[in-house]
Design an enzyme around this catalytic site. Structure first.
Site, mmCIF file in Angstrom:
data_model
loop_
_atom_site.group_PDB
_atom_site.id
_atom_site.type_symbol
_atom_site.label_atom_id
_atom_site.label_comp_id
_atom_site.label_asym_id
_atom_site.label_seq_id
_atom_site.Cartn_x
_atom_site.Cartn_y
_atom_site.Cartn_z
ATOM 1 N N ASN A 80 0.841 -1.197 0.000
ATOM 2 C CA ASN A 80 0.000 0.000 0.000
ATOM 3 C C ASN A 80 0.883 1.256 0.000
ATOM 4 O O ASN A 80 1.783 1.397 0.842
ATOM 5 C CB ASN A 80 -0.896 -0.026 1.250
ATOM 6 C CG ASN A 80 -2.062 0.919 1.132
ATOM 7 O OD1 ASN A 80 -1.903 2.066 0.742
ATOM 8 N ND2 ASN A 80 -3.244 0.433 1.493
ATOM 9 N N HIS A 117 -11.624 -4.036 -14.471
ATOM 10 C CA HIS A 117 -12.098 -2.951 -13.628
ATOM 11 C C HIS A 117 -13.545 -3.183 -13.165
ATOM 12 O O HIS A 117 -13.980 -2.622 -12.163
ATOM 13 C CB HIS A 117 -12.007 -1.654 -14.451
ATOM 14 C CG HIS A 117 -12.285 -0.415 -13.689
ATOM 15 N ND1 HIS A 117 -11.375 0.140 -12.815
ATOM 16 C CD2 HIS A 117 -13.376 0.392 -13.658
ATOM 17 C CE1 HIS A 117 -11.895 1.251 -12.294
ATOM 18 N NE2 HIS A 117 -13.110 1.419 -12.775
ATOM 19 N N ASN A 155 -13.277 -3.831 1.549
ATOM 20 C CA ASN A 155 -14.325 -2.823 1.693
ATOM 21 C C ASN A 155 -14.953 -2.682 0.323
ATOM 22 O O ASN A 155 -14.271 -2.341 -0.635
ATOM 23 C CB ASN A 155 -13.747 -1.460 2.070
ATOM 24 C CG ASN A 155 -13.134 -1.459 3.452
ATOM 25 O OD1 ASN A 155 -13.655 -2.095 4.355
ATOM 26 N ND2 ASN A 155 -12.031 -0.751 3.600
ATOM 27 N N SER A 163 -12.081 3.290 -1.791
ATOM 28 C CA SER A 163 -11.612 4.512 -2.439
ATOM 29 C C SER A 163 -11.571 4.363 -3.945
ATOM 30 O O SER A 163 -11.279 5.322 -4.653
ATOM 31 C CB SER A 163 -10.204 4.837 -1.917
ATOM 32 O OG SER A 163 -9.353 3.729 -2.128
ATOM 33 N N HIS A 166 -12.424 -0.337 -8.655
ATOM 34 C CA HIS A 166 -11.770 -1.540 -9.185
ATOM 35 C C HIS A 166 -11.775 -2.615 -8.085
ATOM 36 O O HIS A 166 -11.276 -2.370 -6.984
ATOM 37 C CB HIS A 166 -10.323 -1.205 -9.576
ATOM 38 C CG HIS A 166 -9.671 -2.288 -10.365
ATOM 39 N ND1 HIS A 166 -9.238 -2.101 -11.661
ATOM 40 C CD2 HIS A 166 -9.390 -3.574 -10.057
ATOM 41 C CE1 HIS A 166 -8.720 -3.229 -12.104
ATOM 42 N NE2 HIS A 166 -8.799 -4.136 -11.146
ATOM 43 N N HIS A 168 -11.015 -4.905 -5.370
ATOM 44 C CA HIS A 168 -9.757 -5.111 -4.653
ATOM 45 C C HIS A 168 -10.037 -5.311 -3.167
ATOM 46 O O HIS A 168 -11.094 -4.956 -2.673
ATOM 47 C CB HIS A 168 -8.839 -3.885 -4.818
ATOM 48 C CG HIS A 168 -9.378 -2.656 -4.166
ATOM 49 N ND1 HIS A 168 -10.360 -1.880 -4.745
ATOM 50 C CD2 HIS A 168 -9.125 -2.068 -2.966
ATOM 51 C CE1 HIS A 168 -10.654 -0.881 -3.942
ATOM 52 N NE2 HIS A 168 -9.927 -0.967 -2.845
ATOM 53 N N GLN A 170 -7.684 -5.723 0.825
ATOM 54 C CA GLN A 170 -6.458 -5.303 1.487
ATOM 55 C C GLN A 170 -6.012 -6.384 2.466
ATOM 56 O O GLN A 170 -6.804 -7.233 2.872
ATOM 57 C CB GLN A 170 -6.692 -4.018 2.274
ATOM 58 C CG GLN A 170 -7.110 -2.824 1.433
ATOM 59 C CD GLN A 170 -7.038 -1.528 2.241
ATOM 60 O OE1 GLN A 170 -6.042 -1.256 2.921
ATOM 61 N NE2 GLN A 170 -8.089 -0.735 2.192
ATOM 62 N N GLU A 184 -11.642 -12.886 20.173
ATOM 63 C CA GLU A 184 -12.024 -14.190 19.620
ATOM 64 C C GLU A 184 -11.053 -15.283 20.057
ATOM 65 O O GLU A 184 -11.436 -16.439 20.201
ATOM 66 C CB GLU A 184 -12.112 -14.117 18.084
ATOM 67 C CG GLU A 184 -13.284 -13.274 17.623
ATOM 68 C CD GLU A 184 -13.649 -13.500 16.159
ATOM 69 O OE1 GLU A 184 -13.003 -14.329 15.488
ATOM 70 O OE2 GLU A 184 -14.594 -12.837 15.687
ATOM 71 N N HIS A 282 -11.074 -14.109 9.713
ATOM 72 C CA HIS A 282 -10.457 -14.285 11.016
ATOM 73 C C HIS A 282 -9.812 -15.651 11.034
ATOM 74 O O HIS A 282 -10.495 -16.685 10.924
ATOM 75 C CB HIS A 282 -11.503 -14.166 12.139
ATOM 76 C CG HIS A 282 -11.800 -12.734 12.484
ATOM 77 N ND1 HIS A 282 -12.933 -12.340 13.147
ATOM 78 C CD2 HIS A 282 -11.082 -11.615 12.260
ATOM 79 C CE1 HIS A 282 -12.893 -11.020 13.328
ATOM 80 N NE2 HIS A 282 -11.783 -10.560 12.780
ATOM 81 N N PHE A 312 -27.344 2.894 11.083
ATOM 82 C CA PHE A 312 -26.335 3.699 11.766
ATOM 83 C C PHE A 312 -26.069 3.104 13.141
ATOM 84 O O PHE A 312 -27.008 2.710 13.840
ATOM 85 C CB PHE A 312 -26.813 5.146 11.923
ATOM 86 C CG PHE A 312 -26.801 5.910 10.627
ATOM 87 C CD1 PHE A 312 -25.637 6.470 10.131
ATOM 88 C CD2 PHE A 312 -27.969 6.056 9.890
ATOM 89 C CE1 PHE A 312 -25.619 7.174 8.931
ATOM 90 C CE2 PHE A 312 -27.965 6.747 8.681
ATOM 91 C CZ PHE A 312 -26.782 7.310 8.209
ATOM 92 N N GLN A 323 -27.916 -2.885 18.481
ATOM 93 C CA GLN A 323 -29.346 -3.169 18.386
ATOM 94 C C GLN A 323 -29.660 -3.436 16.931
ATOM 95 O O GLN A 323 -29.021 -2.872 16.044
ATOM 96 C CB GLN A 323 -30.099 -1.931 18.901
ATOM 97 C CG GLN A 323 -31.604 -2.004 18.900
ATOM 98 C CD GLN A 323 -32.216 -1.485 17.606
ATOM 99 O OE1 GLN A 323 -31.596 -0.695 16.899
ATOM 100 N NE2 GLN A 323 -33.404 -1.930 17.289
#
Ligand code: H2U
Ligand code: ZN
Length: 357
Positions: A80, A117, A155, A163, A166, A168, A170, A184, A282, A312, A323
């Site tokens: 990165n 892409h 993400n 961001s 394409h 991807h 991380q 955990e 994980h 939210f 909740q």
């Protein structure tokens, strides 16, 4: 009382326990009817080209810092350019009463899933998705040589802070075992000590064929966990004792690749949009000694409650506890009904008129 599979769980407000985190979540199933005049998310699908000359991640293009991507034809991994952790950070610590801090070393990498892409996990052929599983496994072991914790994640979508469109993911590898990993580790270790069995294998057995299952194969179970916090949260659990991604043999990787493409396709079908989420694996920390309390699993945390309304985590969630508004059983039912099949072609623009269906 024991859970009777033939009877549904009362819809009264209640709390459910998350044995992986040791936290409770408040379930108030009726609240989904409440009127919403708040923020609506723009979720209209935008068709993307196969190659975008302005994309930092497409093959052959220059990245933000000027480095040029190779003309890769499968997956592509790079350090990165704006990493949150660095391998050679100075080591220091502060221990002054309540004020404690310590420097942290690590490595952050970006994984492009494919040169295309427009080709995300929900639209890939299982063979292409298998390459992503392989790169997750080899990268994990490589980084696990110098780091205790290896976090593979994706993400997806602007709503989750991606961001770049394409496809991807991380990997962040850290020297310390972070909050979720240590929680955990502790809960799974305690369960093994008390029962002699890994926690998530017990859980997978208890959920099998039940109302929260989205899909089960010989090797994997996909379930909206009993204790889910996010509306359409899912957990992908290996059904045989497995500590890390690299422990998976070829057939189980193939099985996983197909299953992941189907799960993401289901998410996309749910509201007819590219469904945003954060997902991640994980796996056992890379520390010496037995790790048989650990069971490999992935969490999918999608933020949407309805097609344009996000959940939210505010107010009560921030100040008291999490909740949720729809029951895990309802969410599972809707994901089961969603279609899991997407053709590669539908990833791009609609077929021209007159083209064969
Ligand atoms: P996200 O979309 O999940 O933020 O991941 C993209 C990552 O890619 C992000 O962490 C990195 C960003 O720092 N990146 C580069 O390293 N080089 C670039 O040229 C663009 C983005
Ligand atoms: Zn691109």
């Amino acid at each position: 009382m024991r859970l009777d599979p033939s009877r549904s769980i009362p819809s009264d407000p209640h709390r459910r326990f998350n044995p992986l985190t040791g936290e409770w979540v408040l379930v108030s199933a009726g609240r989904r009817q409440r009127p919403w005049l708040g923020r609506a998310e723009a979720t209209a699908g935008r068709s993307r080209p196969e190659f975008d000359p302005g994309c930092y991640l497409c093959p052959g293009n220059a990245r933000a810092n000027g480095a040029v991507n190779p003309a890769y034809d499968a997956t592509f991994v790079f350090d990165n350019d704006f990493a949150a952790l660095h391998p050679s950070t100075d080591q220091w610590s502060i221990d002054d009463g309540l004020l404690r801090a310590a420097s942290e070393r690590g490595t952050c990498r970006v994984i492009c899933f494919s040169p295309r892409h427009d080709l995300d996990l929900g639209h890939m052929d299982p063979a292409d998705a298998r390459r992503v599983v392989d790169v997750w496994a080899t990268q994990s072991d490589e980084l696990g040589r110098d780091h205790r914790w290896v976090q593979v994640f994706e993400n997806r979508g602007e709503l989750m802070g991606a961001s770049n469109p394409h496809p991807h993911g991380q990997i962040w590898a850290a020297t310390s075992i972070p909050r979720e990993g240590s929680r955990e580790d502790e809960t799974q270790r305690r369960h093994l000590t008390l029962t002699g069995r890994p926690l998530l294998l017990d859980y997978a057995r208890q959920e099998s064929a039940g109302p929260r299952v989205i899909e089960e194969t010989e090797a994997w179970l996909v379930v909206v966990p009993f204790w889910a916090t996010w509306p359409f949260e899912t957990l992908v659990v290996a059904r045989q004792p497995t500590q890390r991604l690299s422990d998976l043999d070829g057939p189980r990787r193939d099985d996983l690749a197909g299953l992941l493409t189907r799960l993401v396709a289901r998410y996309d079908d749910l509201f007819g949009i590219a469904f945003p989420y954060s997902m991640g694996w994980h796996q056992a920390p890379y520390v010496p000694g037995p790790a048989d309390h650990w069971q490999l699993h992935a969490h999918f945390f999608p933020p949407l409650l309805r097609s344009t309304v996000r959940k939210f985590m505010v107010g009560y969630e921030l100040l008291s506890e999490a909740q949720r508004d729809i029951s895990a059983e309802d969410a599972a039912e809707r994901l089961r009904r969603a279609t899991a099949r997407r053709s590669r072609e539908r990833a791009t623009a609609p077929a021209p008129e007159g083209a064969p269906a």
